[in-house]
Motif scaffolding. Sequence first.
Motif, mmCIF file in Angstrom:
data_model
loop_
_atom_site.group_PDB
_atom_site.id
_atom_site.type_symbol
_atom_site.label_atom_id
_atom_site.label_comp_id
_atom_site.label_asym_id
_atom_site.label_seq_id
_atom_site.Cartn_x
_atom_site.Cartn_y
_atom_site.Cartn_z
ATOM 1 N N HIS A 74 0.867 -1.175 0.000
ATOM 2 C CA HIS A 74 0.000 0.000 0.000
ATOM 3 C C HIS A 74 0.899 1.218 0.000
ATOM 4 C CE1 HIS A 74 0.982 -0.348 4.136
ATOM 5 N NE2 HIS A 74 0.232 -1.398 4.308
ATOM 6 N N GLY A 75 0.353 2.391 0.276
ATOM 7 C CA GLY A 75 1.149 3.611 0.114
ATOM 8 C C GLY A 75 2.261 3.745 1.149
ATOM 9 N N ASP A 76 2.991 4.862 1.024
ATOM 10 C CA ASP A 76 4.105 5.153 1.925
ATOM 11 C C ASP A 76 3.607 5.381 3.363
ATOM 12 O OD1 ASP A 76 5.523 5.220 -0.432
ATOM 13 O OD2 ASP A 76 5.795 7.394 -0.453
ATOM 14 N N TYR A 77 4.415 4.950 4.339
ATOM 15 C CA TYR A 77 4.109 5.191 5.751
ATOM 16 C C TYR A 77 4.537 6.603 6.144
ATOM 17 C CZ TYR A 77 2.473 0.607 7.058
ATOM 18 O OH TYR A 77 1.717 -0.526 7.175
ATOM 19 N N LYS A 78 3.920 7.578 5.510
ATOM 20 C CA LYS A 78 4.276 8.956 5.844
ATOM 21 C C LYS A 78 3.074 9.857 5.618
ATOM 22 C CE LYS A 78 6.108 10.729 1.411
ATOM 23 N NZ LYS A 78 5.861 9.791 0.342
ATOM 24 N N GLU A 79 3.041 10.945 6.343
ATOM 25 C CA GLU A 79 2.056 11.986 6.063
ATOM 26 C C GLU A 79 2.829 13.241 5.676
ATOM 27 O OE1 GLU A 79 -0.292 12.851 9.593
ATOM 28 O OE2 GLU A 79 1.449 12.683 10.876
ATOM 29 N N GLY A 80 2.168 14.143 4.984
ATOM 30 C CA GLY A 80 2.903 15.294 4.473
ATOM 31 C C GLY A 80 2.049 16.544 4.413
ATOM 32 N N TYR A 81 2.701 17.626 4.074
ATOM 33 C CA TYR A 81 1.981 18.900 3.884
ATOM 34 C C TYR A 81 2.665 19.679 2.771
ATOM 35 C CZ TYR A 81 -1.116 22.666 5.186
ATOM 36 O OH TYR A 81 -2.124 23.600 5.171
ATOM 37 N N TYR A 82 1.910 19.980 1.722
ATOM 38 C CA TYR A 82 2.466 20.693 0.566
ATOM 39 C C TYR A 82 2.212 22.198 0.654
ATOM 40 C CZ TYR A 82 2.749 16.396 -2.387
ATOM 41 O OH TYR A 82 3.044 15.183 -2.933
ATOM 42 N N ILE A 83 3.259 22.970 0.403
ATOM 43 C CA ILE A 83 3.142 24.438 0.352
ATOM 44 C C ILE A 83 3.855 24.909 -0.915
ATOM 45 C CG2 ILE A 83 3.794 26.618 1.478
ATOM 46 C CD1 ILE A 83 3.980 24.778 4.112
ATOM 47 N N GLY A 84 3.152 25.671 -1.737
ATOM 48 C CA GLY A 84 3.769 26.146 -2.983
ATOM 49 C C GLY A 84 3.966 27.645 -2.966
ATOM 50 N N ILE A 85 4.269 28.187 -4.128
ATOM 51 C CA ILE A 85 4.351 29.645 -4.255
ATOM 52 C C ILE A 85 2.927 30.169 -4.197
ATOM 53 C CG2 ILE A 85 4.840 31.509 -5.906
ATOM 54 C CD1 ILE A 85 7.298 29.893 -6.776
ATOM 55 N N GLU A 86 2.720 31.217 -3.403
ATOM 56 C CA GLU A 86 1.364 31.752 -3.234
ATOM 57 C C GLU A 86 0.914 32.461 -4.520
ATOM 58 O OE1 GLU A 86 -0.323 31.306 -0.324
ATOM 59 O OE2 GLU A 86 -2.063 32.493 -0.947
ATOM 60 N N VAL A 87 -0.135 31.957 -5.140
ATOM 61 C CA VAL A 87 -0.698 32.605 -6.330
ATOM 62 C C VAL A 87 -2.176 32.827 -6.027
ATOM 63 C CG1 VAL A 87 -1.174 32.361 -8.802
ATOM 64 C CG2 VAL A 87 0.922 31.378 -7.854
ATOM 65 N N SER A 88 -2.580 34.105 -5.901
ATOM 66 C CA SER A 88 -3.971 34.340 -5.489
ATOM 67 C C SER A 88 -4.920 34.042 -6.651
ATOM 68 C CB SER A 88 -4.145 35.773 -4.989
ATOM 69 O OG SER A 88 -3.839 36.660 -6.041
ATOM 70 N N GLU A 89 -6.188 33.778 -6.303
ATOM 71 C CA GLU A 89 -7.196 33.350 -7.293
ATOM 72 C C GLU A 89 -7.330 34.335 -8.454
ATOM 73 O OE1 GLU A 89 -8.504 30.516 -7.327
ATOM 74 O OE2 GLU A 89 -8.930 29.777 -5.299
ATOM 75 N N ASP A 90 -7.077 35.639 -8.188
ATOM 76 C CA ASP A 90 -7.294 36.611 -9.266
ATOM 77 C C ASP A 90 -6.091 36.745 -10.206
ATOM 78 O OD1 ASP A 90 -5.689 37.827 -7.444
ATOM 79 O OD2 ASP A 90 -6.980 39.565 -7.073
ATOM 80 N N GLN A 91 -5.016 36.034 -9.947
ATOM 81 C CA GLN A 91 -3.884 36.070 -10.881
ATOM 82 C C GLN A 91 -4.125 35.052 -11.994
ATOM 83 O OE1 GLN A 91 -0.973 36.046 -7.308
ATOM 84 N NE2 GLN A 91 0.319 36.492 -9.081
ATOM 85 N N SER A 92 -3.708 35.406 -13.212
ATOM 86 C CA SER A 92 -4.040 34.510 -14.333
ATOM 87 C C SER A 92 -3.383 33.138 -14.171
ATOM 88 C CB SER A 92 -3.646 35.143 -15.661
ATOM 89 O OG SER A 92 -2.259 35.396 -15.654
#
Length: 305
Positions: A74-92
Motif C-alpha cells: 500500500h502507500g508510503d508510511y508517511k504523512e505530508g503537507y504541501y506548500i507552494g508559491i502563493e498565487v492568489s485566485e485573481d492572478q491569471s
Amino acid sequence: MCRIFLDEIACLDSGFFYVINHGIDKEFMDEVFSESKRFFNLPEQEKMKLLKNEKSRGYTPLFDENLNPANQIHGDYKEGYYIGIEVSEDQSDAQKPFYGPNKWPSEDILPRWRKTMEKYHQEALEVSRSISRLIALALGLDINFFDQPEMLGNPIATLRLLHYEGRTSEPANGIFGAGAHTDYGLITLLATDDNYGLQICKDKDAKPQIWEYVPPLKGAFIVNLGDMLERWSNCFFRSTLHRVLGNGQERFSIAFFVEPSHECIVECLPTCQSEKNPPKFPPIKCEDYISQKYKDTHADLSSYA
Ligand code: OGA
Ligand code: NI
C-alpha cells in the motif's frame, strides 16, 4: 571551483550531494522542524480539515502517496503537507495546474506557522537558484541559464513537510517509509532530522540492487538531482533512485522540490550532445511529465470527501 565541486566530486557517482554553508540559519531550520512537528501532532480531524486540494496544497494523510506502486503493498508510511508559491485566485496563473493559493492552519492553533513556512520557502528558493547557477556552469552554459522566465523565473517550487511513522519497513514485504523513486524536477533540497532512513541506489539496473544509507548531516541540505536535469543533460547528471526505510522511530524531513515552469520544454542541451552522443530523450513539456508522474503516485483524494 564550482565545476570541480559539481561534476568531479559530487554528481557523477550519484545525483546526491550535501550542501553546507548555504546561508539558512541553523536556528531557523530548527524552528521550521518544530513548527512542522506541531502540525503533525494535531488531532487527525484537525489535519483533515486541511486536506490537499486539486492544486496540490495542504495535508496528505498516511498512504496518500505510493512512490513505487509495483513493489509496495500500500502507500508510503508517511504523512505530508504541501506548500507552494502563493498565487492568489485573481492572478491569471491560478488557472493553471499546480499554481494557486496555499492552505494554512488557523492562526488560533498555530500562530507562527504560516510566517515560518513562507520564510523558509523563500530562503530555500534562493538557495536552489544558487545551486542551479553552479549546475549551469558545470554544463558549460551561461550562469543564468536556469533563471530564464520559463525555468526558475516562474518555477513550481514545492515545500513538503514530511512525517514518517515509527513503523519499521519490510522491503521484502513491500512496506516502506517511502518507496523507491527518483524526483521529477530540476533539484530537490532535503533537510532531515538525525534519524537514518534515506537510502540511495546508484545503479538502478544492478541485480540485486545495492542500497546505501545517506547519513543525516545537521544543518546541511541533501541535494538530489531530478529527472528534468537528467533529460536536459542527456544523462551527464543522473537522477538517482532513493527510498526511505522506517527503523521503528518516527522521523521528520523537509523536502523542497524545484521544477521549472510547467510550460517549459525540456530538451537535450546543446552542450550535452554530439554526433557520438545524440539526445537520449525527446523534448517534453514539463507539465505533461510531472502531471503523469503525479497521477501514477498519488491516491485520488476525492475519495475522502
Ligand atoms: C521525497 C523524498 C526523502 C526523505 O519526498 O521525494 O525522497 O528523507 N524524501 O524524506
Ligand atoms: Ni524523493
